[in-house]
Design a protein around this motif. Structure first.
Motif, mmCIF file in Angstrom:
data_model
loop_
_atom_site.group_PDB
_atom_site.id
_atom_site.type_symbol
_atom_site.label_atom_id
_atom_site.label_comp_id
_atom_site.label_asym_id
_atom_site.label_seq_id
_atom_site.Cartn_x
_atom_site.Cartn_y
_atom_site.Cartn_z
ATOM 1 N N GLY A 299 0.862 -1.137 0.035
ATOM 2 C CA GLY A 299 -0.078 0.021 -0.139
ATOM 3 C C GLY A 299 0.828 1.227 -0.015
ATOM 4 O O GLY A 299 2.081 1.118 0.216
ATOM 5 N N LEU A 300 0.171 2.309 -0.077
ATOM 6 C CA LEU A 300 1.076 3.842 -0.558
ATOM 7 C C LEU A 300 0.019 4.610 0.423
ATOM 8 O O LEU A 300 -1.141 4.667 0.439
ATOM 9 C CB LEU A 300 0.889 3.919 -1.698
ATOM 10 N N LEU A 301 0.798 5.410 1.303
ATOM 11 C CA LEU A 301 0.226 6.683 1.852
ATOM 12 C C LEU A 301 1.032 7.929 1.326
ATOM 13 O O LEU A 301 2.146 8.148 1.652
ATOM 14 C CB LEU A 301 0.631 6.433 3.468
ATOM 15 N N LYS A 302 0.292 8.516 0.369
ATOM 16 C CA LYS A 302 0.812 9.793 -0.084
ATOM 17 C C LYS A 302 0.530 11.241 0.715
ATOM 18 O O LYS A 302 -0.814 11.361 0.653
ATOM 19 C CB LYS A 302 0.226 9.918 -1.485
ATOM 20 N N ILE A 303 1.026 11.567 1.130
ATOM 21 C CA ILE A 303 0.927 12.756 1.975
ATOM 22 C C ILE A 303 0.589 14.043 1.151
ATOM 23 O O ILE A 303 1.302 14.403 0.114
ATOM 24 C CB ILE A 303 2.278 13.293 2.690
ATOM 25 N N ARG A 304 -0.513 14.689 1.410
ATOM 26 C CA ARG A 304 -1.032 15.811 0.629
ATOM 27 C C ARG A 304 -0.687 16.877 1.577
ATOM 28 O O ARG A 304 -0.042 17.992 1.089
ATOM 29 C CB ARG A 304 -2.546 16.017 0.380
ATOM 30 N N LEU A 305 -1.301 17.239 2.698
ATOM 31 C CA LEU A 305 -0.785 18.233 3.591
ATOM 32 C C LEU A 305 0.271 17.735 4.640
ATOM 33 O O LEU A 305 0.284 17.059 5.460
ATOM 34 C CB LEU A 305 -2.042 18.461 4.650
ATOM 35 N N TYR A 306 1.431 18.511 4.162
ATOM 36 C CA TYR A 306 2.477 18.068 5.050
ATOM 37 C C TYR A 306 2.751 19.208 6.068
ATOM 38 O O TYR A 306 3.340 18.783 7.230
ATOM 39 C CB TYR A 306 3.850 18.160 4.067
ATOM 40 N N ARG A 307 2.317 20.603 5.951
ATOM 41 C CA ARG A 307 2.495 21.553 7.031
ATOM 42 C C ARG A 307 1.195 21.924 7.231
ATOM 43 O O ARG A 307 0.743 22.702 6.247
ATOM 44 C CB ARG A 307 3.764 22.347 6.866
ATOM 45 N N PRO A 308 0.456 21.707 8.390
ATOM 46 C CA PRO A 308 0.941 21.356 9.721
ATOM 47 C C PRO A 308 0.752 19.642 9.148
ATOM 48 O O PRO A 308 0.043 19.414 8.297
ATOM 49 C CB PRO A 308 -0.226 21.621 10.649
ATOM 50 N N PHE A 309 1.785 18.747 10.130
ATOM 51 C CA PHE A 309 1.631 17.704 9.715
ATOM 52 C C PHE A 309 0.599 16.697 10.244
ATOM 53 O O PHE A 309 0.452 16.805 11.678
ATOM 54 C CB PHE A 309 3.009 16.857 10.094
ATOM 55 N N PRO A 310 -0.291 16.074 9.567
ATOM 56 C CA PRO A 310 -1.322 15.424 10.163
ATOM 57 C C PRO A 310 -0.810 14.143 10.965
ATOM 58 O O PRO A 310 -1.423 12.785 10.380
ATOM 59 C CB PRO A 310 -2.487 15.058 9.054
ATOM 60 N N ALA A 311 -0.160 14.243 12.205
ATOM 61 C CA ALA A 311 0.700 13.123 12.815
ATOM 62 C C ALA A 311 -0.456 11.876 13.266
ATOM 63 O O ALA A 311 -0.364 10.817 12.845
ATOM 64 C CB ALA A 311 1.319 13.414 13.998
ATOM 65 N N GLU A 312 -1.690 12.445 13.773
ATOM 66 C CA GLU A 312 -2.474 11.180 14.344
ATOM 67 C C GLU A 312 -3.033 10.490 13.108
ATOM 68 O O GLU A 312 -3.037 9.173 13.256
ATOM 69 C CB GLU A 312 -3.605 11.881 15.328
ATOM 70 N N ALA A 313 -3.391 11.225 12.313
ATOM 71 C CA ALA A 313 -4.202 10.494 11.155
ATOM 72 C C ALA A 313 -3.181 9.659 10.366
ATOM 73 O O ALA A 313 -3.802 8.446 9.860
ATOM 74 C CB ALA A 313 -4.840 11.623 10.063
ATOM 75 N N VAL A 314 -1.935 10.148 10.237
ATOM 76 C CA VAL A 314 -0.927 9.352 9.482
ATOM 77 C C VAL A 314 -0.893 7.907 10.256
ATOM 78 O O VAL A 314 -0.511 6.861 9.588
ATOM 79 C CB VAL A 314 0.349 9.976 9.210
ATOM 80 N N ALA A 315 -0.443 8.040 11.758
ATOM 81 C CA ALA A 315 -0.302 6.969 12.541
ATOM 82 C C ALA A 315 -1.475 6.035 12.333
ATOM 83 O O ALA A 315 -1.342 4.672 12.206
ATOM 84 C CB ALA A 315 0.065 7.337 13.889
ATOM 85 N N GLU A 316 -2.621 6.582 12.375
ATOM 86 C CA GLU A 316 -3.972 5.603 12.602
ATOM 87 C C GLU A 316 -3.840 4.816 11.109
ATOM 88 O O GLU A 316 -4.233 3.724 10.897
ATOM 89 C CB GLU A 316 -5.128 6.516 12.515
ATOM 90 N N ALA A 317 -3.414 5.722 9.897
ATOM 91 C CA ALA A 317 -3.798 4.963 8.620
ATOM 92 C C ALA A 317 -2.560 3.986 8.800
ATOM 93 O O ALA A 317 -2.690 3.172 7.759
ATOM 94 C CB ALA A 317 -3.346 5.913 7.523
ATOM 95 N N LEU A 318 -1.533 3.936 9.405
ATOM 96 C CA LEU A 318 -0.365 3.072 9.339
ATOM 97 C C LEU A 318 -0.574 1.904 10.364
ATOM 98 O O LEU A 318 0.448 1.039 10.383
ATOM 99 C CB LEU A 318 0.998 3.896 9.377
ATOM 100 N N LYS A 319 -1.549 2.025 10.962
ATOM 101 C CA LYS A 319 -1.414 1.267 12.337
ATOM 102 C C LYS A 319 -1.505 -0.465 11.917
ATOM 103 O O LYS A 319 -0.972 -1.142 12.804
ATOM 104 C CB LYS A 319 -2.841 1.429 13.163
ATOM 105 N N GLY A 320 -1.963 -0.834 10.642
ATOM 106 C CA GLY A 320 -1.797 -2.265 10.716
ATOM 107 C C GLY A 320 -0.708 -2.767 9.630
ATOM 108 O O GLY A 320 -0.443 -3.903 9.476
ATOM 109 N N VAL A 321 0.201 -2.064 9.848
ATOM 110 C CA VAL A 321 1.395 -2.171 8.864
ATOM 111 C C VAL A 321 2.577 -2.893 9.643
ATOM 112 O O VAL A 321 2.860 -2.594 10.652
ATOM 113 C CB VAL A 321 1.889 -0.929 8.240
ATOM 114 N N LYS A 322 3.129 -3.783 8.821
ATOM 115 C CA LYS A 322 4.238 -4.663 9.429
ATOM 116 C C LYS A 322 5.873 -3.972 9.374
ATOM 117 O O LYS A 322 6.359 -3.809 10.191
ATOM 118 C CB LYS A 322 4.374 -6.154 8.991
ATOM 119 N N ALA A 323 5.780 -3.549 7.982
ATOM 120 C CA ALA A 323 6.986 -2.466 7.866
ATOM 121 C C ALA A 323 6.800 -1.397 6.702
ATOM 122 O O ALA A 323 5.722 -1.624 5.902
ATOM 123 C CB ALA A 323 8.052 -3.704 6.980
#
Lengths: 393, 311
Positions: A291-315
């Protein structure tokens, strides 16, 4: 009624600007963003806009004049790339600290030296702490759509911060793609009239801008900027929702591509995300959960939403198109990893530096990254986390 | 233009008292008198390069400026006002603004001759409808009296200190008024505080009300940097003019006009002697330095007279 067209990314931005019809556009040319003011100057020459176009003598002056115009009560912007952005560095901070809503169409290009005109993100990444909102595009359509949404975010009363609309130099700025344009009237009514509350040219009430402020107030001023930033995520999503209603195109803080059940993920910014999507599709066909997570909004950085989107990932691999010279990775890497740490994520992560100075990134390169991630997950060990992609060692 | 001293001096102050500039500062005298050139009822946006004037008149949360005011940075006062003036044009064109605004920016010689030179040159070349006023005190006073390209030769500054191997600044000052005049702008002038302030007032009013770009170079002594007896500022300025160190002239649409020619030109020592920054020139054995200073002052004066003789 949307119109289909074939346009380069620079043309697409210029057309969005014609449709927005901003008040003041000071500009100084620099490859690869030069075409934006060039196209726009022809709109001025042919009476298609009401804009005051100011062909200044440097990028420092283009941002200085944009700040003056914005403080005066006008909707303003400029466009630049690379060394042009570096030259206006101090002005970026001044625009943000004055809480001036203005736009910068940035066409990402490597910073010198060696002097190089091709794409990487070293220019805007260096400006990431300047207090500007930064939004990035994968392709020409996104660059156009982001520009149309820019002022609604920047001028929002809860935000009032300058906004940088970024796209990749040459890769999208000069490549011609099929895209859909909105009607002029649709854009104008979407963006709306600019109605500043306080401004220099207000005949009812003079205003002073740009004070000297020492230890007794400086920190509050900075805190105040941070307060504006806190509202950006919400406003970006609201504006995107309204934009979807007129365009049918959906935007968020990032795009999660085939991330639902992804075990291996790449996080990146910009045009190489298109390449990565092809790699993801190919791997998915082979039954691999990429899968791919493509950042659109980099500043401010949507840290919580990014972590949530990556939560099931092994690497995962965070891909940085800029060096940070920290000896352990680039700026996006630092942001993503700190987001994961705060979310107590357990995923194994590496950080690649790639595509500097326009170095090409192919589908096979990205397939290689996913193969590495699979190996890391199997071994339970990342090995060296700070890596270069496509380099001659 | 008729000039009434009492009337002019009684105009409403546009730089309010209570700011933190030094007592006897030439910069503040320049600002207050330039702003008297604005007609009552006309609005203005004032620009300002970073320097003493900015940090002392707009210290958050207080401002001494009665008009709208913008300070951006050190090197970009010209460009910043270009943006403000651009905004004015477009708001007028769109019918969003009825009132008349004038645009005046102030910079010291650091922000004007040196770091802000490019931005100034750009704004002048584009014939921006603004007045750029340099209050020239001949050094970077805000940071503590470092040399600038406006510093006269042999001045003792903190970056050109007088020492066993140094007689102060080794180079001559840049002739900025001539350089700006060479941009072929509608109006450029040089002035200082003289007599009843008529010269400064008339030039300010002309500069403000000439359509297009205008430039004023005002010699504005700094008591700390020049080290003269503070109350003597008017005498220092008079000596600058009477020795022809600081001639009063205008360049109107490319035509050079000499506004004042002393009946008897005073020797340059008269201007140098009261200033501590030139003290070393009066040590025995240094007479040749004064001679060199005189020679350069004469050369520039003759050059100016030649320009003005051609009309």
């Amino acid at each position: 009624m949307a119109k289909r067209d074939r346009l380069s990314g620079n043309e697409a931005i210029a057309i969005a600007l014609r449709q927005i019809n901003p008040d003041v556009f000071p500009a100084f040319p620099i490859t690869p963003s030069t075409e934006i003011p060039q196209y726009f100057a022809s709109f001025v020459a042919n009476g298609q806009v009401d804009t005051e176009f100011i062909p200044v003598e440097s990028e420092h002056s283009s941002m200085s004049a944009a700040i003056g115009a914005s403080a005066a009560g006008a909707r303003s912007l400029t466009a630049t790339s690379s060394c042009g952005l570096a030259y206006m560095w101090e002005e970026l901070y001044i625009a943000a600290s004055n809480r001036l809503p203005l736009a910068l169409a940035l066409v990402n290009r490597a910073l010198s030296g060696p002097i190089n005109i091709n794409c990487d993100h070293s220019d805007s990444m260096g400006a990431r702490d300047a207090g500007w909102i930064q939004i990035y595009a994968e392709n020409n359509q996104e660059a156009y759509d982001n520009m149309v949404q820019a002022y609604r975010i920047s001028e929002h009363k809860d935000v009032r911060l300058p906004i940088m609309i970024c796209q990749d130099g040459f890769i999208t700025s000069h490549a011609v793609e099929n895209m859909e344009l909105l009607e002029d009237g649709e854009v104008r009514s979407f963006v709306g009239e600019y109605e500043p509350e306080n401004y220099l040219l207000n005949p009812e009430c003079p205003m002073a801008v740009g004070p000297y402020s020492i230890t007794d107030y400086y920190m509050e001023a900075k805190r105040n900027q941070a307060e504006g930033m806190k509202h950006v995520e919400k406003v970006v999503l609201e504006v995107a929702k309204e934009f979807e209603e007129i365009s049918g195109r959906e935007y968020g803080l990032f795009e999660a591509y085939r991330m639902e059940d992804a075990e291996y993920a790449v996080v990146m910014i910009g045009s190489a995300a298109g390449t990565t999507k092809d790699a993801v599709d190919a791997l998915r066909k082979q039954g691999q959960k990429a899968g791919l997570l493509k950042i659109r909004l980099y500043r401010p950085f949507p840290a919580e939403a990014v972590a949530e989107a990556l939560k099931g990932v092994k690497a995962l691999a965070v891909m940085d198109r800029a060096e940070g010279y920290t000896n352990h990775g680039g700026p996006l890497g630092a942001d993503v990893l700190s987001a994961l740490y705060r979310a107590r994520a357990k995923a194994l992560a590496v950080n690649y530096i790639y595509g500097l100075g326009g170095r090409d990134v192919r589908v096979e390169d990205m397939e290689g990254v996913f193969a590495t991630l699979k190996q890391i997950a199997e071994d339970g060990d990342t090995g060296e986390t700070y890596r270069y992609l496509g380099i001659r060692e | 233009m008729s000039y009434n001293f009492k009337e002019t001096m009684s105009k409403t102050e546009r730089l309010a008292p209570g700011h933190r500039m030094c007592a006897g500062c030439g910069g503040t005298i320049a600002v207050r008198n330039v702003l008297r050139g604005l007609h009552e009822g006309d609005k203005a946006v004032i620009g300002n390069a970073t320097g003493c004037l900015e940090v002392s008149t707009f210290t958050y949360p207080y401002t001494a400026w009665e008009d709208s005011y913008i300070h951006n940075a050190f090197e970009n006062a010209g460009a910043t006002l270009s943006g403000v003036e651009g905004a004015y044009r477009v708001l007028k064109r769109k019918g969003k603004l009825d009132e008349t605004f004038k645009f005046i920016t102030f910079g010291g010689d650091g922000g004007t001759y040196d770091i802000g030179f490019q931005s100034l040159s750009g704004a002048m070349e584009r014939n921006t409808d603004m007045v750029y006023v340099c209050y020239d005190n001949g050094a970077y006073m805000n940071t503590g009296i470092q040399r600038s390209s406006a510093t006269p030769m042999y001045a003792d500054t903190t970056t050109t200190p007088v020492g066993s191997e140094s007689n102060g600044k080794p180079q001559n000052r840049k002739d900025l008024a001539a350089i700006i005049a060479a941009h072929d702008i509608p109006y450029a002038a040089q002035t200082t505080f003289i007599g009843n302030f008529k010269d400064l007032h008339v030039k300010s009013e002309k500069a403000i009300y000439t359509p297009g770009a205008a430039f004023l170079n005002i010699m504005a002594p700094c008591p700390r940097g020049w080290r003269y007896n503070t109350p003597d500022i008017m005498e220092i300025c008079r000596l600058g003019v009477e020795t022809c160190y600081w001639p009063l002239f205008e360049v109107v649409e490319g035509r050079w006009i000499l506004n004042y020619e002393p009946k008897k030109k005073l020797p340059i020592e008269d201007f140098l002697r009261p200033q501590g920054r030139f003290k070393h020139l009066f040590k025995k054995g240094n007479e040749y330095l004064i001679e060199e200073f005189q020679k350069e002052a004469d050369r520039r004066w003759e050059e100016l007279k030649f320009r003005c003789s051609r009309g």
